[in-house]
Design a protein around this motif. Structure first.
Motif, mmCIF file in Angstrom:
data_model
loop_
_atom_site.group_PDB
_atom_site.id
_atom_site.type_symbol
_atom_site.label_atom_id
_atom_site.label_comp_id
_atom_site.label_asym_id
_atom_site.label_seq_id
_atom_site.Cartn_x
_atom_site.Cartn_y
_atom_site.Cartn_z
ATOM 1 N N UNK A 167 23.307 39.131 -21.995
ATOM 2 C CA UNK A 167 23.460 40.427 -21.329
ATOM 3 C C UNK A 167 24.891 40.932 -21.383
ATOM 4 N N UNK A 168 25.808 40.082 -21.753
ATOM 5 C CA UNK A 168 27.211 40.471 -21.831
ATOM 6 C C UNK A 168 27.935 39.604 -22.831
ATOM 7 N N UNK A 169 29.127 39.168 -22.484
ATOM 8 C CA UNK A 169 29.951 38.370 -23.389
ATOM 9 C C UNK A 169 29.283 37.025 -23.704
ATOM 10 N N UNK A 170 29.531 36.536 -24.918
ATOM 11 C CA UNK A 170 28.990 35.241 -25.331
ATOM 12 C C UNK A 170 29.998 34.115 -25.129
ATOM 13 N N UNK A 171 31.129 34.391 -24.492
ATOM 14 C CA UNK A 171 32.138 33.359 -24.250
ATOM 15 C C UNK A 171 31.559 32.233 -23.393
ATOM 16 N N UNK A 172 31.830 31.007 -23.797
ATOM 17 C CA UNK A 172 31.369 29.849 -23.044
ATOM 18 C C UNK A 172 29.937 29.457 -23.323
ATOM 19 N N UNK A 173 29.244 30.214 -24.164
ATOM 20 C CA UNK A 173 27.836 29.933 -24.419
ATOM 21 C C UNK A 173 27.647 28.645 -25.222
ATOM 22 N N UNK A 174 28.572 28.354 -26.124
ATOM 23 C CA UNK A 174 28.398 27.178 -26.980
ATOM 24 C C UNK A 174 28.311 25.895 -26.159
ATOM 25 N N UNK A 175 29.210 25.717 -25.206
ATOM 26 C CA UNK A 175 29.206 24.501 -24.388
ATOM 27 C C UNK A 175 27.905 24.392 -23.594
#
Length: 850
Positions: free
Chosen positions: A681-689
């Motif tokens: 829904x927004x930024x993909x930052x931190x999604x990998x972890x």
């Protein structure tokens, strides 16, 4: 030799006396020579470097095409470069002319194996695994860095599972620990014993594959039990590379192997369409090519771009040479009094030419030495541009002995080229005329040569600017074309349940668990699951047959690509339904077979407005069997090659199997997903972890093979185009600057030489504006002649970059106009500075200088 040494010392003293001239010349040459040496570093490493094995000239490859990765049926033009394993065994056993003939897997991708040391608590790590025949290392004649290498006895059906680790993996992940040899590793959740480590510097049979684990081909059915390829006669998936015995001629051997190939196909024609096989069998052949470069797929991929860059760098070096030639000529004319005195005292013309040439060569060698630093930095930048996807390439940016020799050779040639004309002109002056002085004369021996060099510079820089403009426009069109996708706030997660140890029977329980856990993560809107994703370079396809239609002919194109996906997948990538419905949760493993086709599929198979909804089709079965019903039509989306039109495609539910498919294990293998598309829904930052942690909580072997944003995946398709466009633009701007400097130098020298004349003109009433116009007219005339020559030359040279262009015409008027405008502006600026200086001349001071 003594005289040459004296000439060298004299040249060094003269260069030290003129630090401004020397620095300018050395920097100019460093850019020209360094650019060529940097690109030659890649050319040598990619296109010319032999495999680091004993006697690589004895290696021979069977076939010459890049047919990766798994193909079925007869190849294009009936020429085999890719073989089934059983066909390899037949050829190996019937060609005693080979000392050894080895087979190796054709497609080796990132994360093709998941490995974990059995005694370790660390999570499994993805790596590149390659299936090879037991005599693989014997063909190359290499020795292990530790332990032993694979042997033919390891490649038997009942052999213990063993593996050889790649040296880079041993060094990077295990600090060259000797205890690795003999230990047990879990590869795709199966135990394997590491029997040895490949030698240092050995990167396998291809340049672009840094193999982590070499596995015997006999173990392929163990690691891929759901859909093994090993003894599937209709699947071509291995390359062949061998070492021929001394004295064997390749022509007769190729003919013999083609005969053995046709014999095997004739005995196994049931695996093909019988009618088609009988027609084409007599024409089927293979060829033998030198194998010193290994499987040259990478060479074929990069050859055109590297050759183009080498030619562009050569043009930049020519422009640099012209610039230095002008500098040397101006300096030589300034020293003509000294030259005349030496001639008057008895020095021969040959002696003077040699002295001036020696100075030019010394200057070029200094430029070459400085160019090595430019080459090193440039090669590192090129490697980062060309291979920015994290691959380990066996290319060192530091200049090798061959590159050093190339740089030294090009420096010598450069010194002779830019020094020859000035040496000849300067040494052919008349001593009496030079000593008498000719300050008021506008006649000058070097003027025509100087202006000619400027014209050449202008013409060559225009050629480079046009090429840079075309390639930049082409790249822009490639990157900004309508792919039919939505990429914002989406990430691609590559996974492999098969390598994690899951069987096809376990997938119906695994997929809902993965979906629910990932969908529950904060900020996640959709979780798409698919066999593969758009623009990752993958493609699954086969021929289709429609119920109620007559049989197709053997040469009729019935091919279509296909992909599997869950209901969220198509919305996650932005592919919308335009007719009928998409895939839903009701399309399960046990429900009726359905497919959703794209618009290109409808255009190909439903002509004259025929209705696709409700039509039934199958793949390998007879036309009367239609085990997939078309329930919807989706918008076109580009999946594979961004330069080609959209392929006809049909989309299938994740777990449904086609009853007519004659390869049930292959159908079962296709139900393994290869990628997740997560829309946030927004930024993909931190999604990998979060994704890694979630998958590991389901199964420690369910690891992430590669994580990237959707935009990054698409951008990765244009790496080579981007590198070529950026470097061409950089070289074009460099050429423009060099041409402008050359024009400025000649104009400034002309103004200085004509200072008395300009003083007289102004003393007689000439206005400042008329002086500026006079100087600018001369400068712009040279640039105009360069334009007149450069435009037709550019149109001729465009043919060499046509293969690199996408939706851009070679005679693009806008690009030509922009390049010509840039050159005109540069010429105007280069001429305006000395023109304004000329207009500021004080007539009294100018006349007094006489």
């Amino acid at each position: 030799m003594n005289e040459i040494w004296r000439d060298v010392k004299y040249a060094v003293r003269q260069l030290v006396k003129a630090p401004g001239f020397t620095m300018t010349a050395v920097l100019t040459l460093a850019l020209g020579i360094g650019a060529n040496a940097a690109i030659f570093t890649l050319v040598h490493a990619v296109l010319m470097r032999h495999l680091p094995v004993p006697h690589p000239e004895q290696l021979v490859r069977v076939g010459d095409e890049d047919d990766c990765c798994v193909n079925g049926g007869f190849p294009d033009k009936n020429k085999y470069s890719l073989f089934s394993y059983d066909l390899y065994v037949h050829l190996r056993d019937n060609t005693p002319e080979f000392e050894q003939l080895a087979a190796m897997q054709s497609g080796v991708g990132d994360g093709s194996v998941i490995a974990r040391k059995q005694s370790s608590s660390s999570p499994a790590q993805p790596g590149k695994g390659e299936y090879v025949s037991g005599n693989y290392f014997a063909v190359f004649g290499v020795q292990p860095a530790a332990g032993r290498l694979l042997q033919p006895s390891d490649d038997l059906a009942n052999a213990a599972p063993v593996v050889v680790m790649g040296y880079q993996t041993w060094e990077r992940d295990f600090a060259r620990d000797p205890a690795v040899v003999g230990s047990t590793f879990e590869l795709n959740a199966h135990p394997f014993t590491v029997v040895g480590v490949a030698p240092e510097g050995f990167y396998g049979d291809r340049l672009d594959v840094s193999v982590a684990y070499y596995m015997p081909m006999a173990q392929e059915p163990v690691l891929h039990a759901a859909s093994p390829l090993l003894h599937r006669k209709g699947s071509n998936w291995v390359y062949l590379l061998g070492r021929v015995k001394p004295g064997v001629e390749l022509g007769p051997l190729a003919a013999k192997m083609s005969g053995a190939l046709r014999q095997w196909l004739g005995e196994n024609v049931e695996i093909y369409k019988t009618e088609d096989g009988k027609v084409q069998l007599g024409k089927t052949t293979t060829v033998l090519v030198p194998g010193a470069l290994g499987i040259a797929n990478t060479q074929e991929h990069y050859a055109t771009g590297l050759h183009l860059l080498m030619g562009i760098a050569g043009l930049v070096l020519l422009i640099a040479c012209a610039n230095i030639a002008n500098l040397v000529l101006v300096r030589g004319l300034a020293r003509r009094a000294e030259t005349s005195i030496r001639m008057a005292l008895g020095a021969s013309r040959a002696r003077l030419i040699r002295q001036i040439l020696t100075e030019s060569v010394v200057l070029a060698v200094l430029g070459g030495v400085a160019g090595l630093a430019v080459a090193y930095a440039g090669a590192r930048a090129l490697l980062a541009l060309a291979f920015d996807r994290g691959g380990m390439m066996p290319i060192d940016a530091a200049p090798s002995p061959v590159v050093l020799g190339f740089a030294f050779g090009i420096s010598l040639v450069t010194g002779v080229v830019f020094g020859l004309a000035p040496a000849w002109i300067t040494s052919h002056g008349e001593p009496a005329e030079a000593l008498r002085g000719s300050g008021r004369s506008t006649k000058e021996g070097g003027s025509l040569v100087q202006k000619t060099l400027v014209v050449v510079q202008a013409a060559l820089s225009l050629v480079l600017l046009v090429g840079a403009g075309l390639l930049t426009r082409s790249l822009s069109k490639l990157e900004h074309q309508d792919f039919g996708l939505q990429t914002e706030h989406r990430v691609i997660v590559h996974v492999s349940p098969q390598q994690a140890g899951y069987t096809p029977e376990q997938l119906p329980g695994l997929y809902p668990t993965m979906y629910e856990r990932l969908k529950a993560l904060p900020g996640v809107e959709r979780v798409g699951m698919s066999l593969y994703t758009p623009m990752e370079g993958n493609n699954w396809g086969e021929g289709v047959t429609f119920a109620g239609r007559p049989p197709t002919g053997p040469r009729e194109d019935t091919g279509a690509s296909w992909v599997r996906g869950n209901p969220d997948y198509f919305d996650a990538i932005g592919q919308k339904v335009v007719k009928g419905r998409g895939i839903t949760d009701q399309d399960t493993e046990t429900s009726r077979g359905v497919a959703v086709v794209n618009e290109a599929f409808v255009r190909k198979f439903f002509k004259n407005g025929a209705e696709p909804i409700g039509a039934h089709f199958g793949t390998d079965g007879p036309p009367s069997v239609g085990d997939m019903e078309i329930v919807g039509v989706m918008k076109d989306v580009k999946y594979n090659n961004p330069r080609r039109p959209v392929r006809p495609m049909y989309m299938r539910p994740l777990l449904q199997k086609a009853a007519s498919n004659q390869n049930p294990k292959g159908e079962a293998g296709s139900t393994y997903i290869g990628a997740l598309v997560i829309q946030t829904k927004g930024s993909t930052d931190g999604m990998e972890a979060q994704v890694r942690q979630t998958l590991a909580s389901i199964n420690s072997n369910l690891t992430v093979l590669r994580f990237e944003t959707f935009d990054e995946q698409i951008a990765g398709q244009f790496t080579q185009d981007r590198m070529i466009a950026r470097l061409t633009l950089m070289f074009g701007l460099l050429a423009l600057v060099l041409a402008a400097i050359g024009l400025y130098g000649v104009t400034a020298y002309t103004v200085a030489r004509r200072t008395p004349e300009i003083g007289i003109r102004m003393a007689l009433g000439a206005a400042r504006g008329s002086v500026v116009r006079m100087v600018l007219r001369d400068a712009l005339l040279q640039a105009g002649i360069g334009l007149a020559i450069g435009i037709p030359v550019s149109l001729i040279c465009v043919r060499y970059v046509k293969s690199q262009l996408f939706e851009v015409s070679g005679n693009d008027v806008g690009t030509l106009a922009a390049a010509a405008g840039a050159l005109a502006v540069a010429a105007l600026v280069a001429g305006l500075i000395p023109a304004r200086r000329a207009a500021s001349t004080d007539p009294v001071k100018a006349l007094r200088s006489e």
